[in-house]
Design a protein around this motif. Sequence first.
Motif, PDB file in Angstrom:
ATOM      1  N   HIS A 135      41.892  35.232  39.127  1.00 15.84           N
ATOM      2  CA  HIS A 135      40.716  35.831  39.481  1.00 15.84           C
ATOM      3  C   HIS A 135      39.977  34.642  39.976  1.00 15.84           C
ATOM      4  N   SER A 145      40.020  39.545  42.453  1.00 19.68           N
ATOM      5  CA  SER A 145      40.841  39.602  41.012  1.00 19.68           C
ATOM      6  C   SER A 145      42.048  39.963  41.058  1.00 19.68           C
ATOM      7  N   ASN A 146      42.796  39.483  40.114  1.00 22.43           N
ATOM      8  CA  ASN A 146      44.297  39.787  40.021  1.00 22.43           C
ATOM      9  C   ASN A 146      45.047  39.569  41.507  1.00 22.43           C
ATOM     10  N   GLY A 408      38.296  44.735  42.536  1.00 24.56           N
ATOM     11  CA  GLY A 408      38.394  45.052  41.283  1.00 24.56           C
ATOM     12  C   GLY A 408      37.122  45.602  40.833  1.00 24.56           C
ATOM     13  N   LEU A 410      35.950  45.025  37.531  1.00 23.25           N
ATOM     14  CA  LEU A 410      35.183  44.377  36.550  1.00 23.25           C
ATOM     15  C   LEU A 410      34.018  43.252  36.992  1.00 23.25           C
ATOM     16  N   ILE A 415      35.288  39.343  32.941  1.00 22.11           N
ATOM     17  CA  ILE A 415      36.459  38.275  33.306  1.00 22.11           C
ATOM     18  C   ILE A 415      36.109  37.067  32.399  1.00 22.11           C
TER      19      ILE A 415
END
Length: 480
Positions: A135, A145-146, A408, A410, A415
């Motif tokens: 991230h 993210s990811n 994402g 979040l 995170i």
Amino acid sequence: MRNTRNREDLHLISFLLFFLLSYSAALFSPPDNHLVDCGSSSATTLDDHRVFLPDSNCRSARLVSGGPKISVSADGESSLDREDLLYAPVYRTARVFTALSSYEFHISSKGTYIIRLHFYPFSTRRHNLSSAEFHVFSSVFVLLSNFTASPDTSSLKEFILAVNEEKLVISFVPASSNSFAFVNAIEVISAPVDLIGDTARYVQPDQIVRFDGLLKQAMETLYRINIGGPKVTPFNDTLWRTWVPDSSFLDSNSATKTMYFSGRIMYQKYGASREVAPDSVYNTARIMDVSNSSDSSSRMTWIFSVDHDRRFLIRMHFCDIASLALNELFFNVYINGYLAYEDFDISAATGRVLASPYYVDFVTDVGSSGLLHLSISPSRIGAASRVDGLLNGLEILKINNTAGSLNGELPVALILQSSRRGTFGSTLRSLICGLGFMILSVIGFMLMLRWRAESKNRVSWSPLPMDASGGKNAKWSQTV
Ligand SMILES: *[C@@H]1O[C@H](CO)[C@@H](O)[C@H](O)[C@H]1NC(C)=O
Ligand SMILES: *[C@@H]1O[C@H](CO)[C@@H](O)[C@H](O)[C@H]1NC(C)=O
Ligand SMILES: *[C@@H]1O[C@H](CO)[C@@H](O)[C@H](O)[C@H]1NC(C)=O
Ligand SMILES: *[C@@H]1O[C@H](CO)[C@@H](O)[C@H](O)[C@H]1NC(C)=O
Ligand SMILES: *[C@@H]1O[C@H](CO)[C@@H](O)[C@H](O)[C@H]1NC(C)=O
């Protein structure tokens, strides 16, 4: 006499001022222009003369790492295609992070910033950068993210966001405890004040309303297109941007032709400046001319695949390089089938100057389709004109969601929390491992003591005749 003299001086001064102003306008130099070659040990110069400084010893960017600072270099020849050649020198090295790590950039003038992250996943004997998953976030917004960099190609991720603090912190954290993060190069550039305005036309299914607060949003550039023209590289762009041709996005049903203008682009005070888009974007266009055809409902349409259920900023660049006279070109703009601008009058917008650049910002929400259909169609006004529609440039930027994330769902806080939990978990694991090792060492040490004592006793006591069990007990009591 005195008066004339003064007036002459004044003329001279205003001439000099004008000259200076136009000169400085021609050469925009950003107050902050941090260029970092991550993992490198020396400065790297690109063919466009920009110098990227090493992150190990760089005054403008401070690297704060929660883990070891690992730098990696590509072993052999890279398989870069022509497109990537400009940045190839900074793709040779990367910085690898096994724990939460941040770059801190000093911000000398608060405002809008352009952030570019470069990822080129090469593979070394110890690190395969294609397998990294991580991230990336600032203190307010989640940027990636990811994220996993697609193999065998470079990825350039560009973000535009306002920085209202003395420093900008860009953090990297592995997505899981057995992954890692990496980056090859970072650009942090102050944007000209006029690059992003605060308002836009918010296109909704049944109405157009005014969108306020664009400056508070973080954005990610998804598409930057030179409509009807060739690719524009950082060499020819005032802010080192890349603009790609539009042909692969053009709906094949559109009856259009491209146009090139060799005259001078007339930048106006209240129109788009050369920093908003360069000459190379405004001097080419795609136009539609339906005067020959009986079908006045025709459109020119471009189709883009974007994320679903997201909000986007769509910037359309116009510069009337096709009309021979003012007040001839009028057209309509449609976004996903909704009338976004009716009877757009480019002459009025540009203050009645031909070949003068202007842009319109639209904000729109895309639902589950994940597609953006953008169309230009002739207006009922000016039906007998030479040109019935025109577009010179197009930018599509993704806007952060309510969680402050661009990729994402979040927010930054979650995170960070999970990365701390991850670190806490690994701390606990290493603590347990350490404890286990200590216990084993103590046991080992005691065993050794006992063995030493035993062997000593064996030497001193063995001559005495004694049965096995008794002797052992005796020896033990002796040693203790
Ligand atoms: C690196 O990892 C990627 C994805 O995990 C894989 O496709 C690729 O073959 C690996 N490359 C090497 C050299 O191991
Ligand atoms: C970019 O600039 C170079 C030289 O500065 C010029 O030869 C080239 O035509 C320009 N390209 C475009 C697309 O304007
Ligand atoms: C319309 O006709 C004119 C002249 O007959 C021609 O130059 C132009 O290319 C035509 N436009 C289209 C879109 O076919
Ligand atoms: C983007 O983030 C800003 C700041 O956190 C917030 O004010 C704004 O509402 C967000 N945008 C959207 C579309 O939710
Ligand atoms: C990363 O992916 C996992 C699994 O799909 C998901 O649970 C997690 O929320 C994602 N993380 C972020 C920061 O989006």
